[in-house]
Design an enzyme around this catalytic site. Structure first.
Site, PDB file in Angstrom:
ATOM      1  N   HIS A 279       6.711  43.819 123.050  1.00  0.00           N
ATOM      2  CA  HIS A 279       7.736  44.870 123.077  1.00  0.00           C
ATOM      3  C   HIS A 279       9.030  44.383 122.417  1.00  0.00           C
ATOM      4  O   HIS A 279       9.632  45.083 121.599  1.00  0.00           O
ATOM      5  CB  HIS A 279       7.991  45.267 124.536  1.00  0.00           C
ATOM      6  CG  HIS A 279       9.154  46.176 124.716  1.00  0.00           C
ATOM      7  ND1 HIS A 279       9.159  47.482 124.293  1.00  0.00           N
ATOM      8  CD2 HIS A 279      10.387  45.960 125.259  1.00  0.00           C
ATOM      9  CE1 HIS A 279      10.328  48.041 124.573  1.00  0.00           C
ATOM     10  NE2 HIS A 279      11.094  47.133 125.157  1.00  0.00           N
ATOM     11  N   HIS A 284      12.131  45.778 119.560  1.00  0.00           N
ATOM     12  CA  HIS A 284      13.588  45.605 119.448  1.00  0.00           C
ATOM     13  C   HIS A 284      14.068  44.821 118.233  1.00  0.00           C
ATOM     14  O   HIS A 284      15.044  45.201 117.589  1.00  0.00           O
ATOM     15  CB  HIS A 284      14.117  44.906 120.709  1.00  0.00           C
ATOM     16  CG  HIS A 284      14.135  45.796 121.917  1.00  0.00           C
ATOM     17  ND1 HIS A 284      15.004  46.852 122.047  1.00  0.00           N
ATOM     18  CD2 HIS A 284      13.384  45.802 123.047  1.00  0.00           C
ATOM     19  CE1 HIS A 284      14.802  47.472 123.210  1.00  0.00           C
ATOM     20  NE2 HIS A 284      13.809  46.850 123.834  1.00  0.00           N
ATOM     21  N   GLU A 324      15.523  52.710 123.284  1.00  0.00           N
ATOM     22  CA  GLU A 324      14.118  52.615 123.681  1.00  0.00           C
ATOM     23  C   GLU A 324      13.238  53.736 123.109  1.00  0.00           C
ATOM     24  O   GLU A 324      12.135  53.478 122.673  1.00  0.00           O
ATOM     25  CB  GLU A 324      13.971  52.614 125.212  1.00  0.00           C
ATOM     26  CG  GLU A 324      14.529  51.375 125.900  1.00  0.00           C
ATOM     27  CD  GLU A 324      13.728  50.099 125.617  1.00  0.00           C
ATOM     28  OE1 GLU A 324      12.666  50.175 124.986  1.00  0.00           O
ATOM     29  OE2 GLU A 324      14.206  49.016 126.012  1.00  0.00           O
ATOM     30  N   SER A 343       6.696  49.863 119.923  1.00  0.00           N
ATOM     31  CA  SER A 343       5.822  48.834 120.495  1.00  0.00           C
ATOM     32  C   SER A 343       4.692  49.465 121.303  1.00  0.00           C
ATOM     33  O   SER A 343       4.006  48.776 122.039  1.00  0.00           O
ATOM     34  CB  SER A 343       6.636  47.878 121.376  1.00  0.00           C
ATOM     35  OG  SER A 343       7.208  48.595 122.455  1.00  0.00           O
TER      36      SER A 343
HETATM   37 FE   LIG Z   1      13.103  47.358 125.783  1.00  0.00          FE
END
Ligand SMILES: [Fe+2]
Length: 446
Positions: A279, A284, A324, A343
């Protein structure tokens, strides 16, 4: 939100420490809103001085405190400095907690006992880090990911857990962990060209070139952090689990991203109940390498410093729907820039499938919209562009009520509180110097 529960319990401890304080110094501390009383009503801690109270009126004053169910933290009487009624007049210093809705009638009632009642009720600002080193104090873990509690997890994962402030360690991932990464990497990277925004694609290409982003290699946080530092000044910091919203957002103010380093269980490569390095690295990191997005992330962090719990909740929700799960318009189509989407193979496909509902990104509305953390989002917010999202967020942040303004000093990685004209002037002078340089550069170009 469970994050708030954690912070509130932390504040309770601080409040009880304050309650232990006594003496005149403590009376100079200011009032603060609190929601911790058993009946759930907001209370306000007040510092009061009642001047020239007749000794015989003392019991009446006590009755007022009783009537309003004031919780007295400090009560002190002294012979009045300037007696008005008689030589034995008293000045009373009180620090107490009352229901905020009762404050005005409470003070009016006290004024029947003492003509001159003065209150100090500046809002107390929650503590926030001023220097990057202060992030060591931001460590309220909501849940600590503990593979030893999950019998399916290989023991080797335990060695990949590291705690706050530790240097970024190099991890020898097992063949099984690398196989999990490979599966995630292959599936997701097949979607990126059609689903990810251009900022993501550009950075991803760079990461493949310079940071070991390959299907057979899990990139090391050390190298990725160095890469980000060069691009946008962001750096990674190891975290052992979910942090409280306040602590997590505070680190963004310093361009620090709290990152996990362990990898999800091999039995479910397409899903992880907690953030893991798939993730962080695939969701990110590429976006944090983009200057505009890095500024957007830091702006959320800066807005969070010293904000009330209610504002933190809103900023955390904004973070959720942007960093997010954000979507943006790009060249006539919609692309993903949110890490939760980039992700997650399933949600990335779903988010751009026209099945969910879409709304334009508007911080005021987005900040209070309920979100889903157990399933795909039923609704996504679409930004006109990342620049537009940044400008809207900055406008939103300016409306957050705080008794001061903050300025981030990139040279010292510290936060300056602009609470005196001198400090504002000093920062303005520094900016003037920079402007001079820029004007000179323009002259040289013309
Ligand atoms: Fe996150």
């Amino acid at each position: 939100m469970k994050t708030d529960l954690v912070r509130i319990s932390g504040q309770k401890e601080e409040a009880s420490k304050e309650k232990e304080m006594c003496g005149i110094e403590s009376l100079n501390r200011q009032g603060s809103l609190d929601y911790n009383r058993e009946d759930g009503r907001a209370t306000l801690t007040l510092t009061l001085t009642l001047y020239n109270v007749r000794k015989i009126e003392l019991s009446k004053a006590a009755q007022v405190f009783e009537m309003f169910e004031a919780q007295i933290h400090h009560f002190e009487t002294r012979r009045a400095k300037k007696p008005k009624n008689s030589a034995v007049d008293l000045d009373i210093f009180v620090q107490c907690e009352v229901h905020s809705a009762d404050v005005s009638t409470f003070i009016s009632s006290l004024k029947r006992v003492a003509e001159d009642v003065r209150t100090s009720r500046e809002d107390k600002v929650p503590w926030f880090p001023r220097k990057i080193q202060d992030l060591d104090k931001c460590h309220d873990l909501i849940t600590k990911y503990d593979p030893s509690l999950d019998h399916r997890h290989p023991v080797s994962i335990i060695s990949s857990l590291h705690y706050r402030g530790d240097p970024l360690p190099r991890i020898e991932y097992t063949a099984q962990e690398t196989a999990t990464w490979r599966e995630v990497y292959r599936k997701l990277s097949s979607l990126y060209p059609t689903h990810a925004c251009t900022q993501y694609l550009d950075a991803f290409q760079q990461l493949e070139k310079y940071c070991g982003y390959q299907e057979n290699n899990i990139p090391q946080l050390q190298e990725v952090s160095r890469f980000l530092k060069e691009r946008t000044g962001f750096q990674l910091r190891p975290a052992a689990g979910l942090l409280s919203a306040r602590d997590f957002l505070a680190s963004l103010a310093f361009r620090v991203f709290q990152s996990t380093q362990y990898i999800r269980h091999f039995s479910s490569p397409m899903h992880s109940p907690e953030p893991d390095c798939c993730h962080e690295l695939l969701g990110h990191v590429p976006m944090l390498a983009d200057k505009e997005f890095a500024q957007f992330s830091q702006d959320i962090g800066l807005a969070s410093l010293g904000s009330s719990e209610a504002e933190i909740e809103k900023l955390a929700t904004l973070y959720w729907f942007t960093v997010e799960f954000g979507l943006c318009k790009q060249n006539g189509s919609i692309k993903a820039y949110g890490a939760g989407l980039l992700s997650s193979y399933g949600e990335l496909m779903y988010a751009l499938s026209n099945k969910p509902e879409y709304k334009p990104f508007d911080p005021e509305a987005t900040a209070v919209h309920p979100y889903q953390d157990q399933a795909f989002q039923p609704l996504y917010f679409i930004a006109e562009s990342l620049e537009d999202a940044k400008a809207k967020l900055q406008n939103y942040a300016m409306k957050i009520k705080k008794p001061f303004s903050l300025h981030y000093n990139p040279f010292t990685s510290s936060i300056e509180v602009m609470n005196t004209p001198q400090k504002v002037k000093k920062t303005l002078c520094q900016m003037k110097e920079e402007l001079k340089n820029l004007c000179l550069a323009l002259e040289n170009l013309s």
